[in-house]
Scaffold this motif. Structure first.
Motif, short mmCIF file in Angstrom:
data_model
loop_
_atom_site.label_atom_id
_atom_site.label_comp_id
_atom_site.label_asym_id
_atom_site.label_seq_id
_atom_site.Cartn_x
_atom_site.Cartn_y
_atom_site.Cartn_z
N THR A 14 0.84 -1.19 0.00
CA THR A 14 0.00 0.00 0.00
C THR A 14 0.88 1.24 0.00
OG1 THR A 14 -1.65 -1.20 1.26
CG2 THR A 14 -1.86 1.19 1.19
N ILE A 15 0.78 2.03 -1.05
CA ILE A 15 1.53 3.28 -1.11
C ILE A 15 0.54 4.40 -1.40
CG2 ILE A 15 3.36 4.54 -2.31
CD1 ILE A 15 4.37 2.10 -0.79
N ALA A 16 0.48 5.38 -0.52
CA ALA A 16 -0.37 6.55 -0.71
C ALA A 16 0.14 7.64 0.21
CB ALA A 16 -1.83 6.17 -0.41
N THR A 17 -0.72 8.57 0.56
CA THR A 17 -0.29 9.64 1.44
C THR A 17 -0.35 9.17 2.88
OG1 THR A 17 -2.54 10.44 1.56
CG2 THR A 17 -1.13 11.41 -0.13
N PRO A 18 0.46 9.79 3.76
CA PRO A 18 0.45 9.35 5.15
C PRO A 18 -0.87 9.66 5.83
CG PRO A 18 1.88 11.26 4.86
CD PRO A 18 1.40 10.87 3.50
N ALA A 19 -1.21 8.79 6.76
CA ALA A 19 -2.44 8.99 7.54
C ALA A 19 -2.10 9.68 8.84
CB ALA A 19 -3.08 7.63 7.81
N ALA A 20 -3.12 10.05 9.55
CA ALA A 20 -2.90 10.66 10.87
C ALA A 20 -2.21 9.65 11.77
CB ALA A 20 -4.24 11.06 11.45
N ALA A 21 -1.61 10.14 12.82
CA ALA A 21 -0.91 9.27 13.76
C ALA A 21 -1.84 8.16 14.24
CB ALA A 21 -0.39 10.08 14.93
N GLN A 22 -1.30 6.98 14.29
CA GLN A 22 -2.08 5.82 14.71
C GLN A 22 -2.01 5.68 16.23
OE1 GLN A 22 -3.88 4.18 12.24
NE2 GLN A 22 -3.11 6.02 11.26
N THR A 23 -3.06 5.11 16.79
CA THR A 23 -3.09 4.98 18.23
C THR A 23 -3.07 3.52 18.68
OG1 THR A 23 -5.50 5.10 18.20
CG2 THR A 23 -4.31 7.16 18.54
N MET A 24 -3.20 2.57 17.79
CA MET A 24 -3.20 1.16 18.19
C MET A 24 -1.81 0.79 18.68
SD MET A 24 -4.31 -2.29 16.07
CE MET A 24 -5.99 -1.77 15.84
N THR A 25 -1.78 0.11 19.81
CA THR A 25 -0.50 -0.37 20.33
C THR A 25 -0.20 -1.75 19.78
OG1 THR A 25 -1.45 -1.48 22.27
CG2 THR A 25 -0.90 0.89 22.50
N VAL A 26 1.02 -2.19 19.99
CA VAL A 26 1.40 -3.54 19.56
C VAL A 26 0.52 -4.56 20.28
CG1 VAL A 26 3.25 -5.27 19.62
CG2 VAL A 26 3.77 -2.90 18.99
N GLN A 27 0.29 -4.36 21.58
CA GLN A 27 -0.53 -5.32 22.32
C GLN A 27 -1.95 -5.36 21.80
OE1 GLN A 27 0.66 -7.54 24.85
NE2 GLN A 27 -1.22 -8.45 24.07
N THR A 50 -10.96 -6.10 8.94
CA THR A 50 -10.99 -4.86 8.18
C THR A 50 -10.20 -3.77 8.90
OG1 THR A 50 -13.13 -5.44 7.23
CG2 THR A 50 -12.50 -3.12 7.13
N ALA A 51 -10.40 -3.67 10.21
CA ALA A 51 -9.69 -2.66 11.00
C ALA A 51 -8.18 -2.95 11.04
CB ALA A 51 -10.25 -2.62 12.42
N LEU A 52 -7.80 -4.20 11.14
CA LEU A 52 -6.38 -4.57 11.16
C LEU A 52 -5.72 -4.22 9.83
CD1 LEU A 52 -6.58 -8.00 12.99
CD2 LEU A 52 -5.50 -5.91 13.86
N LYS A 53 -6.39 -4.53 8.75
CA LYS A 53 -5.84 -4.19 7.43
C LYS A 53 -5.72 -2.68 7.27
CE LYS A 53 -8.67 -6.83 4.90
NZ LYS A 53 -9.26 -7.48 3.73
N ALA A 54 -6.73 -1.96 7.71
CA ALA A 54 -6.69 -0.49 7.61
C ALA A 54 -5.55 0.07 8.45
CB ALA A 54 -8.03 0.10 8.04
N GLU A 55 -5.35 -0.45 9.63
CA GLU A 55 -4.28 0.01 10.51
C GLU A 55 -2.91 -0.22 9.88
OE1 GLU A 55 -3.05 1.73 14.23
OE2 GLU A 55 -5.05 1.48 13.40
N MET A 56 -2.70 -1.42 9.36
CA MET A 56 -1.42 -1.72 8.72
C MET A 56 -1.22 -0.89 7.46
SD MET A 56 0.40 -3.69 10.57
CE MET A 56 1.67 -4.20 9.41
N ALA A 57 -2.28 -0.66 6.71
CA ALA A 57 -2.18 0.17 5.51
C ALA A 57 -1.78 1.59 5.88
CB ALA A 57 -3.50 0.15 4.74
N ALA A 58 -2.38 2.13 6.94
CA ALA A 58 -2.06 3.49 7.37
C ALA A 58 -0.61 3.59 7.84
CB ALA A 58 -3.01 3.93 8.48
N VAL A 59 -0.16 2.60 8.59
CA VAL A 59 1.23 2.58 9.06
C VAL A 59 2.18 2.49 7.88
CG1 VAL A 59 2.93 1.22 10.35
CG2 VAL A 59 0.70 1.69 11.35
N THR A 60 1.83 1.67 6.91
CA THR A 60 2.69 1.50 5.74
C THR A 60 2.75 2.78 4.91
OG1 THR A 60 2.16 -0.84 5.70
CG2 THR A 60 3.07 0.07 3.69
#
Length: 130
Positions: A14-27, A50-60
């Motif tokens: 996934t390559i696009a513009t950066p998302a806002a800072a993520q708040t999900m922790t590793v745990q 869906t949420a996990l994929k979105a989180e990883m996409a935003a981090v990427t």
């Protein structure tokens, strides 16, 4: 296990513009992955997946933008070559290897650390940074 490769694929392609800072922790991420796995095949269609994929996409996306900006500034955050991939299983193993006391760090911080460790930048003298 191949069905879990979707997280890695999303994370690495996934390559696009950066998302806002993520708040999900590793745990939180690991807990949600465990919950999705517990659902079996139905987990692939769950809101958590869906949420996990979105989180990883935003981090990427954030990583891709930060990597480019830091390289242009002459201070790369990692030296991952264009098109480099880290398998989903490697990411999961690295997330799980984080000591419990440190799993409160953001998923983004952990992701960046994993990539930097896998693709360190050489320093003067030809030795990679540790």
């Amino acid at each position: 296990m191949a069905r879990w490769a979707v997280l890695g694929a999303v994370a690495l392609t996934t390559i696009a513009t950066p998302a806002a800072a993520q708040t999900m922790t590793v745990q939180q991420f690991l807990d949600r992955v465990a919950a999705v796995k517990a659902l079996g095949p139905a987990g692939l269609l769950s809101d958590d997946m869906t949420a996990l994929k979105a989180e990883m996409a935003a981090v990427t996306r954030a990583y891709a933008a930060d990597k480019q900006a830091s390289a242009q500034a002459g201070k790369p955050i990692s030296c991952a070559p264009e098109g480099a991939k880290i398998r989903q299983a490697e990411f999961m193993a690295a997330f799980e290897a984080i000591p419990a006391a440190q799993r409160g760090m953001s998923l983004k911080q952990a992701f960046y650390g994993i990539v930097a460790k896998r693709f360190p930048c050489p320093v003067a003298g030809g030795r990679p940074k540790s």
